[in-house]
Write an enzyme that holds these catalytic residues in place. Structure first.
Site, PDB file in Angstrom:
ATOM      1  N   ALA A 144       0.857  -1.188   0.000  1.00 11.57           N
ATOM      2  CA  ALA A 144       0.000   0.000   0.000  1.00 11.57           C
ATOM      3  C   ALA A 144       0.888   1.231   0.000  1.00 11.57           C
ATOM      4  CB  ALA A 144      -0.898   0.003   1.238  1.00 11.57           C
ATOM      5  N   GLY A 199       4.179   4.146   3.338  1.00 11.09           N
ATOM      6  CA  GLY A 199       3.875   2.888   2.657  1.00 11.09           C
ATOM      7  C   GLY A 199       3.837   1.747   3.660  1.00 11.09           C
ATOM      8  N   LYS A 200       3.270   0.651   3.296  1.00  9.69           N
ATOM      9  CA  LYS A 200       3.290  -0.556   4.140  1.00  9.69           C
ATOM     10  C   LYS A 200       2.898  -1.737   3.280  1.00  9.69           C
ATOM     11  CE  LYS A 200       3.983  -1.344   8.610  1.00  9.69           C
ATOM     12  NZ  LYS A 200       4.801  -0.531   9.516  1.00  9.69           N
ATOM     13  N   GLY A 201       3.403  -2.891   3.602  1.00  5.56           N
ATOM     14  CA  GLY A 201       3.029  -4.058   2.812  1.00  5.56           C
ATOM     15  C   GLY A 201       3.275  -5.326   3.573  1.00  5.56           C
TER      16      GLY A 201
END
Ligand code: NAD
Length: 429
Positions: free
Chosen positions: A73, A118-120
């Protein structure tokens, strides 16, 4: 740590249980109501730029094939490339990634770091994977999201279930495909391939610095305060040991099994941290123990929840005795508890400021990678100290000027910076 920090262990009496995305949007609404940031900008910030979902086939050690789902994301990059962790956990999902990416946007902005959020992650329990499987999964994930990441685009880092080795595999897979070594594509790597000295200790160090400043702000002296720390891992143990070194009495520390309590102060160097001996706190000394619930309610001056999310809830907020609470973990205080603590005159220093040392030293790592130049640990720590004091001063100015909570003040600082950047760049087309 395998616990999901942002699951909702809140009590039944708590009327709302929020997902990270709901929490992030609510915090945005609250901060927006306290700033003059344009409504159009706020509307844009409610939505991520993109969320990428990929399928990751993995050949297991026995030759069979499983397919896992991965996400990245990207919330907002108005101030610089997206930045945020990669999490391997069975409960990873798109909404959680978006919520956590939003938190990264605010965290980078409050620290004035030129990154967005961001992050994932991958929906997988890393305990079910052999090291070889973890390596193959990571390399294939890196390939599947290769177009989305890069040192000037989106820079992942370790998070729950991933570590320096995971970042090394990711960096290698990316570099192999790009045809050149590109260390700046991820942070949190081992120093031998471009990781930064001091990165591991940085979140705990920033928690200690912020706790020290808060103690001074409220006219206390480090030599006279008692501190309880929940979670004796990377964040908790590093923060506790520094504060101990600086003169404070660390009277209680805990791990997942419970805590030790000594009103005269513990020898924090001797109590094994999670890294030194997982779940070793209770084994170190089985007299004078407290439960994790009791630790939070001890009669201390400062409380540092540094284990998991949602531990201070509507159920126990009335019984918290510490005047200063410094959030080492991400999201340890539910919104209802936050309101109760504020009404009781308790001072909660929020996670997006207190534990931001991690992303700050990640930024230093990225600078070192781009410049192909290694900083000494002393330089890293000095620059971190300076960055934390700057951010502390910015947030303090809002607290003093508007008579708002530390959390609201941190969000106001972040949102103003993002709003100004959006105004300056405009909306195209
Ligand atoms: P860690 O795995 O090193 O240590 C976690 C500690 O908490 C261990 O001592 C563990 O036994 C204890 N613990 C686990 N579950 C618990 C429970 N239910 N009650 C009490 N103790 C429990 O983890 P860490 O890296 O120190 O992370 C702790 C928190 O800080 C997490 O919320 C994490 O998201 C946040 N954080 C970490 C970093 C980082 O870079 N390490 C940066 C920012 C924020």
């Amino acid at each position: 740590m395998t616990q999901k920090q942002t699951t909702h262990s809140e009590s039944d009496s708590e009327s709302t249980t929020e997902s990270p995305l709901e929490t992030a949007r609510r915090q945005l609404r609250t901060a927006a109501s306290r700033t003059d940031v344009d409504d159009g900008v706020i509307e844009r910030l409610k939505h991520p730029t993109r969320v990428v979902e990929v399928s990751i086939p993995l050949e297991r050690d026995d030759g069979s094939v499983d397919v896992f789902t991965g996400y990245r994301a990207q919330h907002d990059d108005v101030r610089g490339p997206y930045k945020g962790g990669l999490r391997y956990h069975p409960e990873v999902n798109a909404d959680e990634c978006v919520g956590l990416a939003m938190w990264m946007t605010w965290k980078c902005a409050v620290m004035d770091i030129p990154f967005g959020g961001g992050k994932g992650g991958i929906v997988v329990d890393p305990k079910d994977l052999s090291d070889d499987e973890k390596e193959r999964l990571t390399r294939r994930f890196a390939e599947e999201i290769r177009d989305e990441v890069g040192p000037s685009r989106d820079i992942p880092a370790p998070d729950m279930g991933t570590d320096a080795q995971t970042m090394a595999w990711f960096m290698d897979a990316y570099s192999m495909q790009e045809g050149e070594t590109i260390p700046g594509v991820v942070t949190g790597k081992p120093p031998v391939i471009g990781g930064s000295y001091g990165r591991e200790e940085a979140p705990g160090r920033s928690v200690a610095i912020v706790a020290r400043e808060a103690i001074e702000y409220y006219d206390e002296s480090l030599d006279d305060v008692s501190i309880a720390v929940q979670g004796y891992g990377s964040v908790g143990a590093n923060a506790a040991r520094l504060l101990d070194e600086w003169g404070a009495d660390i009277v209680a520390v805990s791990d997942v099994n419970g805590g030790l309590y000594d009103p005269d102060g513990l020898q924090t160097q001797d109590v094994p941290s999670h890294k030194e001996e997982p779940e070793g706190v209770m084994r170190y000394d089985s007299s004078n123990t407290v439960s994790n619930e009791e630790l939070l309610e001890l009669d201390v001056d400062v409380l540092i929840p540094a284990a998991i999310g949602n531990v201070i809830t509507a159920d126990n907020a009335e019984r918290i005795q510490a005047d200063i609470i410094v959030e080492g973990a991400n999201g340890p205080t539910t919104s209802t508890a936050d309101t109760i603590l504020h009404e009781r005159g308790k001072h909660v220093i929020p996670d997006i400021l207190a534990n931001a040392g991690g992303v700050t030293v990640s930024y230093f790592e990225w600078l070192q990678d781009i410049n192909r130049r290694t900083w000494s640990k002393e330089r890293v720590n000095d620059e971190l100290e300076e960055a934390m004091l700057d951010a502390w001063a910015d947030v303090k100015a809002e607290v003093d000027g508007r008579d708002i909570s530390w959390r609201d003040a941190a969000y106001v600082v972040a949102l103003n910076r993002i709003g100004e950047a959006k105004e300056a760049r405009g909306l195209w087309p």
